[in-house]
Design a protein around this motif. Structure first.
Motif, PDB file in Angstrom:
ATOM      1  N   ASP A   1      36.236 -11.399  62.300  1.00  0.00           N
ATOM      2  CA  ASP A   1      36.094 -10.353  63.312  1.00  0.00           C
ATOM      3  C   ASP A   1      37.085 -10.558  64.450  1.00  0.00           C
ATOM      4  O   ASP A   1      37.709  -9.598  64.940  1.00  0.00           O
ATOM      5  CB  ASP A   1      34.661 -10.337  63.864  1.00  0.00           C
ATOM      6  CG  ASP A   1      33.650  -9.865  62.838  1.00  0.00           C
ATOM      7  OD1 ASP A   1      33.871 -10.124  61.645  1.00  0.00           O
ATOM      8  OD2 ASP A   1      32.652  -9.253  63.223  1.00  0.00           O
TER       9      ASP A   1
ATOM     10  N   THR B   1      35.038  -0.511  61.694  1.00  0.00           N
ATOM     11  CA  THR B   1      34.270  -1.744  61.611  1.00  0.00           C
ATOM     12  C   THR B   1      35.212  -2.941  61.526  1.00  0.00           C
ATOM     13  O   THR B   1      36.325  -2.838  61.017  1.00  0.00           O
ATOM     14  CB  THR B   1      33.350  -1.735  60.373  1.00  0.00           C
ATOM     15  OG1 THR B   1      34.135  -1.529  59.194  1.00  0.00           O
ATOM     16  CG2 THR B   1      32.315  -0.638  60.480  1.00  0.00           C
TER      17      THR B   1
ATOM     18  N   GLU C   1      39.368  -4.110  55.842  1.00  0.00           N
ATOM     19  CA  GLU C   1      39.811  -2.756  55.531  1.00  0.00           C
ATOM     20  C   GLU C   1      40.281  -1.984  56.759  1.00  0.00           C
ATOM     21  O   GLU C   1      40.832  -0.892  56.633  1.00  0.00           O
ATOM     22  CB  GLU C   1      38.666  -1.963  54.887  1.00  0.00           C
ATOM     23  CG  GLU C   1      38.169  -2.510  53.563  1.00  0.00           C
ATOM     24  CD  GLU C   1      36.972  -1.705  53.081  1.00  0.00           C
ATOM     25  OE1 GLU C   1      37.167  -0.828  52.225  1.00  0.00           O
ATOM     26  OE2 GLU C   1      35.859  -1.946  53.590  1.00  0.00           O
TER      27      GLU C   1
ATOM     28  N   SER D   1      36.502  -5.367  59.816  1.00  0.00           N
ATOM     29  CA  SER D   1      36.607  -5.803  58.427  1.00  0.00           C
ATOM     30  C   SER D   1      38.062  -5.801  58.005  1.00  0.00           C
ATOM     31  O   SER D   1      38.929  -5.258  58.693  1.00  0.00           O
ATOM     32  CB  SER D   1      35.805  -4.865  57.513  1.00  0.00           C
ATOM     33  OG  SER D   1      36.422  -3.597  57.464  1.00  0.00           O
TER      34      SER D   1
END
Length: 252
Positions: free
Chosen positions: A188, A144, A148, A146
């Motif tokens: 993003d 995703t 992380e 993100s």
């Protein structure tokens, strides 16, 4: 035969959604596809249309331990014409304490009955994930958009290098698929740019965020079967096509 493993050690990474889209994309090319659900939650099994009332003679845990053959465990995937699936169940949890199974998928000649095998792995870097990564011709990591993302991919990359490569020399991550992407968000866009810097040539077209991914799960279908004209389905087609094309050329 080409074996794809879809992996990332984090829940909610769209791993199963991506695995189901890969099954659909391959089957749409008239390939005989087997989905192997190694996640005890069985979400790939659900995505491919298998309900609780389905007749199941054996499950993924039985195949890994040798209690059942691949042919006995494979059942038709109602949501994807021409595909089959081996269901994932809670029985897989007990196998994480059986390190002798890490090579289980390397010695299954029965898998050659299919053109392609797509393995959905659990959201953890343990015995079952290692068995899948060691058997994979292609490792696909959906992540995703993100902060992380880098940490997740680095963890997976270290696991592949330090563990899977001992069983399959030279093993590596082959493709990174950014998901839940919104180009209007600065974060993003920055994530996509940094992923490309870290994994040059391996980052695919991003897959946008969309409620259709959740709706299609409720409908027990891949997104591309449920809403083929949706933006998410179009993004997955663009992201997965080069992965599949490269694999088919390599197998020719």
């Amino acid at each position: 035969m080409t074996t794809y493993a879809v992996a990332l050690a984090k829940g909610g990474s769209t791993k199963t959604t991506t695995a189901a889209e890969l099954v659909y994309a391959l089957a749409s090319r008239d390939r005989r596809v087997l989905g192997l659900d190694l996640d005890q939650q069985g979400n790939l099994t659900t995505r491919l249309g298998v309900g609780r009332s389905a007749t199941v003679e054996a499950v993924a845990a039985d195949v890994l331990t040798g209690r059942a053959s691949v042919g006995r465990a494979a059942i038709d995937a109602p949501s994807v014409s021409g595909a089959q699936v081996i269901p994932g169940t809670q029985d897989l949890a007990a196998l994480e304490h059986m390190p002798e199974l890490v090579g289980a998928l390397l010695n299954l000649p029965e898998l050659g009955e299919w053109d392609d095998v797509v393995i959905d792995t659990p959201p953890a870097l343990g015995v079952i994930t290692l068995a899948a990564l060691a058997a994979a011709d292609v490792i696909v990591a959906p992540v995703t958009a993100s902060a992380e993302a880098y940490e997740q991919l680095d963890r997976l990359a270290r696991f592949v290098t330090q563990k899977a490569a001992r069983l399959r020399p030279g093993q590596s991550i082959h493709a990174v698929v950014p998901t839940r992407y919104d180009g209007r968000r600065i974060l993003d866009r920055e994530v996509a740019e940094r992923l490309e810097e870290r994994w040059p040539g391996k980052v695919t077209h991003p897959v946008r965020e969309g409620v259709v991914a959740r709706d299609s799960y409720v409908a027990r279908q891949p997104v591309s079967a449920y809403a083929p004209s949706s933006g998410v389905a179009r993004d997955y087609a663009e992201a997965l096509t080069p992965i599949i094309s490269t694999s088919l050329r390599g197998a020719a």
